[in-house]
Design an enzyme around this catalytic site. Sequence first.
Site, mmCIF file in Angstrom:
data_model
loop_
_atom_site.group_PDB
_atom_site.id
_atom_site.type_symbol
_atom_site.label_atom_id
_atom_site.label_comp_id
_atom_site.label_asym_id
_atom_site.label_seq_id
_atom_site.Cartn_x
_atom_site.Cartn_y
_atom_site.Cartn_z
ATOM 1 N N PHE A 1 0.850 -1.188 0.000
ATOM 2 C CA PHE A 1 0.000 0.000 0.000
ATOM 3 C C PHE A 1 0.884 1.235 0.000
ATOM 4 C CE2 PHE A 1 -2.576 3.414 1.794
ATOM 5 C CZ PHE A 1 -3.661 3.344 0.941
ATOM 6 N N ASP B 1 9.411 2.440 1.399
ATOM 7 C CA ASP B 1 8.280 3.208 1.892
ATOM 8 C C ASP B 1 8.192 2.938 3.395
ATOM 9 O OD1 ASP B 1 5.798 4.028 2.788
ATOM 10 O OD2 ASP B 1 4.707 3.398 0.990
ATOM 11 N N LYS C 1 2.942 9.931 7.973
ATOM 12 C CA LYS C 1 2.238 9.498 9.183
ATOM 13 C C LYS C 1 2.773 10.070 10.503
ATOM 14 C CE LYS C 1 0.004 5.259 7.610
ATOM 15 N NZ LYS C 1 -1.384 5.636 7.856
HETATM 16 C C1 PLP Z 1 3.075 2.302 3.770
HETATM 17 C C2 PLP Z 1 2.185 3.433 3.387
HETATM 18 N N1 PLP Z 1 2.510 4.185 2.332
HETATM 19 C C3 PLP Z 1 1.742 5.223 1.955
HETATM 20 C C4 PLP Z 1 0.578 5.541 2.620
HETATM 21 C C5 PLP Z 1 -0.248 6.706 2.168
HETATM 22 O O1 PLP Z 1 -0.140 7.748 3.063
HETATM 23 P P1 PLP Z 1 -1.205 8.959 3.017
HETATM 24 O O2 PLP Z 1 -2.524 8.393 3.426
HETATM 25 O O3 PLP Z 1 -0.646 9.959 3.982
HETATM 26 O O4 PLP Z 1 -1.226 9.470 1.622
HETATM 27 C C6 PLP Z 1 0.206 4.770 3.726
HETATM 28 C C7 PLP Z 1 -1.043 5.069 4.449
HETATM 29 O O5 PLP Z 1 -1.609 4.253 5.133
HETATM 30 C C8 PLP Z 1 1.014 3.688 4.122
HETATM 31 O O6 PLP Z 1 0.703 2.917 5.155
#
Ligand code: PLP
Length: 398
Positions: A135, A220, A249
């Site tokens: 994700f 990520d 986050k």
């Molecule tokens: C691993 C990861 N990458 C990217 C995101 C996306 O972040 P945002 O919701 O701040 O765009 C999330 C959100 O849950 C995430 O857990």
Amino acid sequence: MSNWPELEHKYFMNTVKRLPVTLVRGQGARVWDEDGREYLDFVAGWGVNSLGHCHPVVVQAVTEQVNNLIQTSNQFYTIPQLRLAELLVQHSCLDKVFFGNSGAEANEGAIKLARRYGKHNLNGAYEVITMLDSFHGRTLAMVAASGQPKFQEPYSPLSAGFVNVEYNNIEAIKIATTSQTCAVMLEPVQGEGGVNLPDENYLTAVRAWCNQKGILLILDEIQTGVGRTGTLFAYEQYGIEPDIMTLAKGLASGVPIGAIMAKDRAAVFAPGEHGSTFGGNPLACAAGYATLRFIVDNKIAGNVAKVGQYFTAGLEKLGEKFSFISEVRGRGLLIAVEFNRDIAESVVMDCLNGGLLVNRLKPNALRFMPALIIGKDEVDEALGILDRVLSAVTDEKG
Ligand SMILES: Cc1ncc(COP(=O)(O)O)c(C=O)c1O
């Protein structure tokens, strides 16, 4: 008192199924609804409130900043931005920072950076290999990057340039690598996709493959970073270093922020090639600096490792008691409990009624991602509520 669900139904796009609670206040690991009911918060704004709700150092930093300077254009130097960038570089293996506002925005920028690198160094290679069950966010390109059909199918055709392969399968990455590949992007521990841990040596094998092919490794760490897994960044536990890393986050304990970090050799943006109006604004960066400073100075990641182990052991004990718990897995304070049947939704509701907020990760799994500063007392309280809820839901072992 207003009928908030009715207002929501009238005015909001229907993108989220909310729980029937209107929260009005938070302090530490607790939140209160409009009727004054207290909840222990083990969701923490999706793993965002690193220091809990309204931590004094964050409140003070934001209050001071809001009275001085909230936003400028990025044509000017601002001090909170530079202080946060310096702190991030000092405490990571990366050399350069770019600030944005969210996780998806950070990942979009990381992909743009990898494509620039591909143009400069890899004959225009642009493809990025990402993982199934990953994700990376909700923007159009990140939907293509996130290897989950439920996020992709509503928005086809997908943005080009992504290949999704099986996580924990180095051969799949090797097979997918072509002369067009510029990077591999993955979460060191998959969060949203199930709290899936990397197999032993998987990440070192990915790193070695990227080195061999001269392509970039993007981690990520939006969910795993800033202490969540028991070290400041998850990569530290796996003996590898990324070329590019993304954060968001928990970085500012609740104030929106995102960051792309890169090694010098990968930080190839030229002036005008990337930007963000709000990215790196003094308010978010003041909150980020206060948060990260506190996490580093107070060795909060060490607390996460200790309390995470304690919590995991407690959940495993529940696993011995309740035969329908099939697995407890996680790192630090990013933990999933899996059931052998689809009871997560009702467990979440029963926990809510019992005063505990938890996340339904899948129909048969819960995810816990409380504030990084929680103590054993709060863990005991959460375990007690869970025990009561699970006892009522179904049969006990023995
Ligand atoms: C691993 C990861 N990458 C990217 C995101 C996306 O972040 P945002 O919701 O701040 O765009 C999330 C959100 O849950 C995430 O857990």
